[in-house]
Design a protein around this motif. Structure first.
Motif, mmCIF file in Angstrom:
data_model
loop_
_atom_site.group_PDB
_atom_site.id
_atom_site.type_symbol
_atom_site.label_atom_id
_atom_site.label_comp_id
_atom_site.label_asym_id
_atom_site.label_seq_id
_atom_site.Cartn_x
_atom_site.Cartn_y
_atom_site.Cartn_z
ATOM 1 N N ARG A 14 18.270 -8.571 -45.678
ATOM 2 C CA ARG A 14 19.015 -7.613 -46.490
ATOM 3 C C ARG A 14 19.097 -6.233 -45.822
ATOM 4 O O ARG A 14 20.154 -5.600 -45.812
ATOM 5 C CB ARG A 14 18.336 -7.496 -47.858
ATOM 6 N N ALA A 15 17.980 -5.768 -45.252
ATOM 7 C CA ALA A 15 17.928 -4.402 -44.719
ATOM 8 C C ALA A 15 18.940 -4.170 -43.598
ATOM 9 O O ALA A 15 19.629 -3.139 -43.594
ATOM 10 C CB ALA A 15 16.507 -4.065 -44.260
ATOM 11 N N ARG B 237 22.383 -3.665 -45.041
ATOM 12 C CA ARG B 237 22.524 -2.351 -45.696
ATOM 13 C C ARG B 237 22.654 -1.239 -44.649
ATOM 14 O O ARG B 237 23.459 -0.318 -44.797
ATOM 15 C CB ARG B 237 21.320 -2.095 -46.587
ATOM 16 N N SER C 250 16.781 -0.713 -49.443
ATOM 17 C CA SER C 250 16.959 -2.118 -49.060
ATOM 18 C C SER C 250 15.907 -3.027 -49.672
ATOM 19 O O SER C 250 15.911 -4.226 -49.403
ATOM 20 C CB SER C 250 16.893 -2.251 -47.522
#
Length: 411
Positions: free
Chosen positions: A59-60, A63, A166
């Motif tokens: 995910r990070a 983002r 995130s």
């Protein structure tokens, strides 16, 4: 970003003034991986192992990609209307930053070191410190509360930071609302928009307790983050500043924050003279005065005398300096007694720029200027600098340097 395009002053900044925002960048690649599966966090070893094997999407980085994509668009648009500040990115290595920046086409330099295949909190702390040692103006990181906690442990409460949210649990106040807002704040900094700093809490919760339905958040400390601010405070009647009140506020703020053992160098100018008078001393309008730890004031010193006083002092040296109204020089105009050697001894963190917001407004968005006589020092200190504009009221302002071919270039 359209609101920034309406400020015609920014487009009038001279291309002869060079200034670069040094941005540190770090990703906790595993931040937020437990969210979609309802794990209330991402610290479980088995989750991180699955993510490392590509079984769980990260995910990070996604983002952070949104953040850098918007920055790139703003930089491309600046080809038509140049931004006052350039950008230099200093990244953590491998999957904690550099690999992703290379993939996205973001120019950067990398701090040395190797990252564990399955990154740890120690990796975050080690590389946050390595990036901080490069003298970055702001450290941008993508992660969650655990990442913020590790960043705080590594860099302390003085380093300006900005978090790209995130994680799963987001209780810390050092994060922007979303990646788009983080990018907007960064674009404002690059555009020379006056920015305040705001101390925000770093908090994290116990994931084991959280999985049992119990929220136990722990306070770890505070870090400064950029926050968009109105140019002139609305606390004064009619939106106007009272210079006398502002000087009183700044004087009290400095009195509370300077060590009693500090040697304090007061640069020339009516603003610094007013502050010194608030401290009960009759200073020199066009000269450099030195307030000794004993309370004695040595007035109107030359460079040789000033360097001798500094050499004899074993503690902290604070420099109080103001900008020339309408011009912006903070070093190199009317204060040549303050030599590059002295500035290196003092350190940028102990250079206290003071100015009313009205005075800053006369610059019309142009950066503050360095012309110390040492091109290397001017280059190193260019970027952002905090300016004291009231009691516990600090704004971030771009500081530039003169082109090398017009400086003395003496090191």
């Amino acid at each position: 970003m359209t609101s920034h395009q309406s400020d015609s002053n920014h487009s009038s900044v001279s291309n002869d003034i060079k200034s670069t925002l040094r941005v540190g960048f770090l990703i906790n690649p595993y931040a937020g991986i437990g969210g979609p599966a309802g794990f209330k966090g991402s610290d479980l070893i088995e989750l991180q192992s699955a993510a490392a094997q590509g079984k769980i999407p990260l995910r990070a980085p996604a983002r952070a990609h949104t953040f850098w994509r918007l920055i790139a668009q703003a930089l491309e648009a600046s080809a038509v209307t140049p931004l006052p500040l350039g950008i230099e990115v200093i990244s953590a290595p491998q999957q904690m930053g550099a690999d992703w920046l290379s993939l996205w086409g973001v120019a950067h330099t990398v701090v040395s070191g190797a990252v564990n295949v399955q990154t740890t909190a120690q990796d975050t702390q080690v590389f946050a410190q390595a990036i901080q040692r490069q003298g970055v103006d702001i450290l941008v990181f993508a992660g969650g509360d655990g990442t913020a906690r590790d960043i705080y442990r590594a860099v302390g409460s003085e380093q300006l930071v900005l978090g790209i949210p995130s994680g799963v649990k987001m209780h810390s106040g050092v994060y922007a609302i979303n990646p788009q807002c983080a990018a907007e704040l960064m674009i404002q900094l690059l555009s020379g928009v006056l920015m305040s700093t705001s101390l925000q809490e770093v908090r994290d919760i116990d994931e084991n307790e959280f999985r049992q339905g119990r929220v136990k958040a722990q306070y770890f400390g505070e870090m400064p983050v950029p926050a968009a601010a109105e140019y002139v405070q609305a606390v004064k009647q009619g939106g106007m500043e009272s210079e006398a009140l502002v000087l009183f506020d700044i004087a009290e703020y400095l009195r509370e924050h300077f060590s009693p053992d500090a040697l304090i160098v007061w640069a020339p100018g009516s603003t610094t003279l007013g502050l010194l008078k608030e401290w009960g001393h009759e200073g020199t309008l066009l000269g450099v005065d030195v307030l000794m730890p004993s309370g004695d004031l040595v007035r109107d010193v030359n460079a040789q005398q000033l360097n001798a006083l500094a050499a004899d002092h074993t503690g902290v040296i604070e420099l109080v300096v103001t900008a020339i109204g309408g011009q912006g020089h903070i070093i190199g105009r009317g204060n040549q007694q303050i030599t590059p050697e002295l500035l290196k001894r003092i350190g940028k963190e102990h250079v206290n720029v003071v100015a009313t917001k009205t005075k800053l407004r006369t610059l019309h968005g142009r950066p503050l200027l360095l012309d110390s006589g040492c091109a290397e020092l001017d280059e190193l200190w260019a970027g952002l600098i905090p300016v004291n504009t009231g009691y516990d009221d600090v704004v971030l302002y771009p500081v530039g340097r003169l082109p090398k071919d017009t400086s003395d270039d003496q090191k």
